[in-house]
Motif scaffolding. Structure first.
Motif, short mmCIF file in Angstrom:
data_model
loop_
_atom_site.label_atom_id
_atom_site.label_comp_id
_atom_site.label_asym_id
_atom_site.label_seq_id
_atom_site.Cartn_x
_atom_site.Cartn_y
_atom_site.Cartn_z
N ILE A 1 40.55 24.29 35.50
CA ILE A 1 41.43 24.81 36.55
C ILE A 1 40.88 26.14 37.05
N SER A 2 41.45 26.64 38.13
CA SER A 2 40.98 27.92 38.66
C SER A 2 41.59 29.08 37.88
N GLY A 3 40.92 30.22 37.93
CA GLY A 3 41.44 31.43 37.30
C GLY A 3 42.80 31.85 37.85
N PRO A 4 42.96 31.83 39.20
CA PRO A 4 44.26 32.20 39.75
C PRO A 4 45.39 31.25 39.29
N TYR A 5 45.08 29.96 39.16
CA TYR A 5 46.10 29.01 38.71
C TYR A 5 46.50 29.32 37.27
N LEU A 6 45.51 29.60 36.40
CA LEU A 6 45.82 29.95 35.02
C LEU A 6 46.64 31.23 34.98
N SER A 7 46.30 32.19 35.81
CA SER A 7 47.06 33.43 35.86
C SER A 7 48.51 33.16 36.24
#
Length: 121
Positions: free
Chosen positions: A35-41
């Motif tokens: 997944i993307s970093g922003p989504y994990l955030s």
């Protein structure tokens, strides 16, 4: 973490704590999970709920069962954690910063113990 809620046990907080205990940077972990970093955030900050597949991938890469990432504390767990939080808050020999730090250490230890117990059956 605020004094009013020293035990944030949302799914996102559990994921963040386990990732931090594993000492894996957010971007690296997001890449591992696919997944993307922003989504994990957003997941870790409680802004988005992961899909079932993403949650399974997160649990797999953390080495924990999916159920450990969902807050399934029993009433006894909640009572004992509440009692410990009350003791920390009531100690006149601690500063506000010391109370926060002690609470954070306590939460990390409790979370780690839960994960270890789940991993060993």
């Amino acid at each position: 973490m605020s004094d009013a809620d020293p035990f944030p046990m949302s799914m996102g907080e559990l994921i963040r704590r386990q990732r931090e205990l594993a000492a894996v940077p957010m971007r690296q972990f997001a890449s591992m999970v696919g997944i993307s970093g922003p989504y994990l955030s957003q997941i870790e900050n409680g802004l988005r709920a992961p899909s079932e597949q993403v949650l399974r991938n997160i649990a797999e890469h953390l080495g924990v069962p999916v159920s450990d990432l969902v807050d399934e504390r029993t009433e006894d767990d909640t009572d004992s954690e509440e009692a410990m939080r009350d003791l920390i808050k009531a100690d006149p020999n601690l500063t506000a910063a010391q109370r926060r730090a002690l609470t954070e250490v306590y939460v990390a230890m409790v979370t780690t113990t839960r994960v270890q117990r789940a991993a060993t059956g």
